[in-house]
Design an enzyme around this catalytic site. Sequence first.
Site, PDB file in Angstrom:
ATOM      1  CB  SER A  93      -0.961  -0.050   1.198  1.00 43.49           C
ATOM      2  OG  SER A  93      -2.005   0.891   1.062  1.00 43.49           O
ATOM      3  CG  LEU A  94       2.411   5.231   2.563  1.00 43.58           C
ATOM      4  CD1 LEU A  94       2.314   6.293   1.487  1.00 43.58           C
ATOM      5  CD2 LEU A  94       2.214   5.834   3.946  1.00 43.58           C
TER       6      LEU A  94
END
Length: 259
Positions: A93-94
């Site tokens: 994700s991030l």
Amino acid sequence: MLETLSRWLPLRDRTGDDALPLFCLPHAGAGASAYRPWQGKVAGVAVLPVQPPGREARFRDAPYQHIAPLVTDLATVVLAEAGDRPYAVYGHSLGALVAFELAREIRRREAPEPVHLIVSGCVAPHRRFDDGPPVRNMAQPELVRMLRRLGGTPEWLLADPSTLELFLPAVRADFSVKETYTYGAEPPLSIPLTVLSSTADPRASHETQAAWGEQTTGPFELHTFAGGHFAVFDQAGVTHKYLAEALRPWVKPRPWVET
């Protein structure tokens, strides 16, 4: 530097000094403990969970709000820890976006690049994808509802107001890193890149994850999970298999001992 390394890399994988370091970057709001269960599960690989500031043992440290200073500091840590050893980087994700910009920052320094970049749960950095309203300025009830829908955050944490006061600032800061990110065109990487994509990820469609292939001239692999945003954690055994396959060329064979 030793103190700095201990803050950023608090969980050591006891797999031996000859194991390939795999730096694992967490998703928004998460810390190093997200990858603790992976340690010792990929033969010949030392899983090194990264601990960003603002969470877990570093909850008193101010979290980053933008990606540039984060990858600048992180590159120094990764290169110091790796030394003259080959190493790989994984991000979810991030963490995938940070991993990508980390690899580009290391290339700009003309330092030894990772032998493999592995990402999951993230839109390819040059692609646009509408994953909903900005998160960093959401009112707390709306933010909690969003995290609950997304999954991956324990319900006990979301239901405890005192714990939320400690947890949500890091979440907002991490989403600020993502939502203020602007892709800057550079030549593609030349290192192998593997993507672990999910079929029903509300924050990253399968198509936009497949577009990661445009970010390298090296070998590219795309593996698909049936599941949502946190499928790589829900199906950890499958994830470990793909990690082992991707990193096998750089894993030292274990000596055979007759029994």
